[in-house]
Design an enzyme around this catalytic site. Structure first.
Site, short mmCIF file in Angstrom:
data_model
loop_
_atom_site.label_atom_id
_atom_site.label_comp_id
_atom_site.label_asym_id
_atom_site.label_seq_id
_atom_site.Cartn_x
_atom_site.Cartn_y
_atom_site.Cartn_z
N GLY A 13 0.79 -1.23 0.00
CA GLY A 13 0.00 0.00 0.00
C GLY A 13 0.83 1.28 0.00
N MET A 16 5.08 5.03 -4.13
CA MET A 16 6.48 5.34 -4.46
C MET A 16 6.53 6.09 -5.78
SD MET A 16 9.60 2.62 -5.04
CE MET A 16 9.18 2.08 -6.70
N PRO A 17 7.25 7.21 -5.86
CA PRO A 17 7.41 7.87 -7.15
C PRO A 17 8.07 6.89 -8.13
CG PRO A 17 8.20 9.28 -5.36
CD PRO A 17 7.96 7.92 -4.77
N TYR A 52 27.63 1.23 -2.90
CA TYR A 52 28.01 2.34 -3.78
C TYR A 52 28.94 3.33 -3.04
CZ TYR A 52 23.95 0.85 -6.60
OH TYR A 52 23.03 0.13 -7.33
P1 NAP Z 1 21.68 4.02 -16.64
O1 NAP Z 1 20.98 4.87 -15.69
O2 NAP Z 1 20.89 3.25 -17.65
O3 NAP Z 1 22.75 4.86 -17.47
C1 NAP Z 1 23.65 5.71 -16.81
C2 NAP Z 1 24.68 6.19 -17.85
O4 NAP Z 1 24.04 6.97 -18.87
C3 NAP Z 1 25.73 7.06 -17.23
O5 NAP Z 1 26.93 6.81 -17.93
C4 NAP Z 1 25.22 8.49 -17.50
O6 NAP Z 1 26.32 9.34 -17.56
C5 NAP Z 1 24.54 8.31 -18.83
N1 NAP Z 1 23.33 9.16 -19.03
C6 NAP Z 1 22.40 9.50 -18.11
N2 NAP Z 1 21.42 10.22 -18.66
C7 NAP Z 1 21.71 10.33 -19.98
C8 NAP Z 1 21.06 10.95 -21.07
N3 NAP Z 1 19.92 11.61 -20.92
N4 NAP Z 1 21.66 10.88 -22.30
C9 NAP Z 1 22.84 10.22 -22.45
N5 NAP Z 1 23.49 9.59 -21.45
C10 NAP Z 1 22.92 9.64 -20.23
O7 NAP Z 1 22.62 2.93 -15.92
P2 NAP Z 1 23.06 2.59 -14.43
O8 NAP Z 1 23.71 3.72 -13.75
O9 NAP Z 1 23.81 1.30 -14.52
O10 NAP Z 1 21.67 2.25 -13.69
C11 NAP Z 1 20.88 3.24 -13.05
C12 NAP Z 1 20.79 2.97 -11.57
O11 NAP Z 1 20.32 1.65 -11.32
C13 NAP Z 1 22.12 3.01 -10.82
O12 NAP Z 1 22.62 4.31 -10.63
C14 NAP Z 1 21.77 2.29 -9.56
O13 NAP Z 1 21.04 3.15 -8.69
C15 NAP Z 1 20.88 1.17 -10.11
N6 NAP Z 1 21.64 -0.09 -10.40
C16 NAP Z 1 21.36 -1.17 -9.63
C17 NAP Z 1 22.02 -2.36 -9.86
C18 NAP Z 1 21.69 -3.56 -9.01
O14 NAP Z 1 22.43 -4.55 -9.05
N7 NAP Z 1 20.62 -3.51 -8.26
C19 NAP Z 1 22.98 -2.48 -10.88
C20 NAP Z 1 23.25 -1.35 -11.63
C21 NAP Z 1 22.56 -0.16 -11.41
P3 NAP Z 1 26.42 10.75 -16.75
O15 NAP Z 1 26.31 10.47 -15.28
O16 NAP Z 1 27.79 11.24 -17.13
O17 NAP Z 1 25.31 11.61 -17.28
#
Ligand code: NAP
Length: 294
Positions: A13, A16-17, A52
Site C-alpha cells: 500500500g 512510491m514515485p 556504492y
Molecule cells: P543508466 O541509468 O541506464 O545509465 C547511466 C549512464 O548513462 C551514465 O553513464 C550516465 O552518464 C549516462 N546518461 C544519463 N542520462 C543520460 C542521457 N539523458 N543521455 C545520455 N546519457 C545519459 O545505468 P546505471 O547507472 O547502470 O543504472 C541506473 C541505476 O540503477 C544506478 O545508478 C543504480 O542506482 C541502479 N543499479 C542497480 C544495480 C543492481 O544490481 N541492483 C545495478 C546497476 C545499477 P552521466 O552520469 O555522465 O550523465
C-alpha cells in the site's frame, strides 16, 4: 516540467514515485550535487546502496536541497557482506546513520547469493523485523531469478515489494518480469537507459538506435526520454543515473507524453536477450564480500 509525476503503489500500500535518481558509480564528490540538483528538479525518489559507498553524500545532498525529508522516497540496499540476521540489522543501522535518517522507505537485498542462501534468507528475515518495527516502510530484493523468488517467498512471511533487475530495450527480461508480476512484486529497472549495456562495451548504442531516434522525433523527445517513457508506460519503476544537471533534467522531463501500444511493441522488439552485466548468481561472498564501513 509539465504532466503529473507518476507514482506506483507497492504491494503493502506504500506509494512510491515511479522515477528516481540512481547513484551507482556517482563518485562521492559528485553525488551530493547530483542529489540536490535532482531534488530541486522535482525528483522525489533516490536509489543508492551500501556498496556504492556514497550513502553519506546522498544524505548531504538531501539536506543541501532544502527539501523536507518527509517528501523524499529513500531506497538503499544491503550488501552481501552484511547478510545474516544480526549482520543485516547492523547493516541497516550503518546505512541509516550515513544517510542521516531514522527510517528508510525501501530496503533491498542487493544480490541473491545462491551459495549462501541461508544467509540471504536470514538477512531477509531481518528486513521483515525492520518492517515490523517501522524502521523501513517497504522491503524487497534485487537481481533475484524466478527460482530464487519462489524459494524466498516459500521460506519467509513478507512477499518482497520490489525486485530491482536489469531492464532496458536491449534486455527486456520477460521471464523475470513475469515472475515478479505473478507474485505482485513491482519490477524496478536498473540501467533503464542501457547504461550497463553501453559501458560494458556492447556494440549497440541506444542513443543512435533508429527505433528510439524515430520515436524521439515523433514526440520531440530524446532516445533517453523515449526509453524512460517506455518503462513508465509498462508500469515499471526506473532509476536512471546521471551526475550532469542537463541530463538529470532531461531524464525527468518525460511526464508530458506517452507511447502507443505499437510504439511500446516496437521498443520491446529491440530485445537482444544479451545482458549488459555479469550473471547476478556469479557474485560470491568470497570474491565480492568487501566490508561495508561503519
Ligand atoms: P543508466 O541509468 O541506464 O545509465 C547511466 C549512464 O548513462 C551514465 O553513464 C550516465 O552518464 C549516462 N546518461 C544519463 N542520462 C543520460 C542521457 N539523458 N543521455 C545520455 N546519457 C545519459 O545505468 P546505471 O547507472 O547502470 O543504472 C541506473 C541505476 O540503477 C544506478 O545508478 C543504480 O542506482 C541502479 N543499479 C542497480 C544495480 C543492481 O544490481 N541492483 C545495478 C546497476 C545499477 P552521466 O552520469 O555522465 O550523465
Amino acid at each position: 516540467m509539465t504532466g503529473t509525476y507518476p507514482h506506483v503503489t507497492l504491494n503493502n500500500g506504500i506509494s512510491m514515485p515511479a522515477l528516481g535518481l540512481g547513484v551507482y558509480q556517482s563518485k562521492p564528490e559528485e553525488t551530493m550535487g547530483a542529489v540536490a540538483t535532482a531534488l530541486n528538479t522535482g525528483y522525489r525518489h533516490l536509489d543508492t546502496a551500501a556498496a556504492y559507498f556514497n550513502e553519506a553524500e546522498v544524505g548531504e545532498g538531501i539536506r543541501q536541497s532544502g527539501i523536507d525529508r518527509s517528501e523524499i522516497f529513500i531506497e538503499t540496499k544491503l550488501w552481501i557482506s552484511d547478510y545474516g540476521y544480526d549482520e543485516a540489522l547492523h547493516g541497516f543501522e550503518k546505512s541509516s546513520r550515513k544517510l542521516g535518517v531514522d527510517t528508510i522507505d525501501l530496503l533491498l537485498l542487493h544480490q541473491p547469493l545462491p551459495a549462501h542462501f541461508d544467509k540471504t534468507m536470514a538477512a531477509y528475515k531481518a528486513l521483515e523485523t525492520l518492517l515490523a518495527d517501522g524502521r523501513v516502510r517497504a522491503i524487497g530484493v534485487s537481481n533475484q531469478s524466478p527460482e530464487e523468488l519462489e524459494r524466498l517467498i516459500a521460506e519467509t512471511d513478507v512477499v518482497p515489494a520490489v525486485n530491482q533487475i536489469q531492464v532496458h530495450p536491449y534486455y527486456t527480461q520477460p521471464e523475470w518480469r513475469a515472475a515478479n508480476e505473478k507474485h505482485g512484486i513491482l519490477t524496478q529497472c536498473w540501467s533503464p537507459i542501457a547504461g550497463a549495456y553501453t559501458y560494458n562495451g556492447n556494440e549497440k548504442n541506444p542513443f543512435t538506435e533508429p527505433t528510439l531516434v524515430d520515436l524521439g522525433k515523433k514526440y520531440s523527445k530524446t532516445p533517453a526520454q523515449v526509453m524512460l517513457r517506455w518503462h513508465l508506460d509498462h508500469g515499471f519503476s526506473a532509476i536512471p543515473k546521471s551526475v550532469k544537471p542537463e541530463r538529470i533534467a532531461e531524464n525527468f522531463d518525460v511526464f508530458d507524453f506517452s507511447l502507443t501500444a505499437d510504439d511500446i511493441a516496437a521498443i520491446d522488439a529491440l530485445n537482444t536477450g544479451v545482458s549488459g552485466s555479469i550473471d547476478p548468481d556469479s557474485i560470491t561472498l568470497e570474491e565480492r564480500g568487501m566490508p561495508i564501513p561503519e
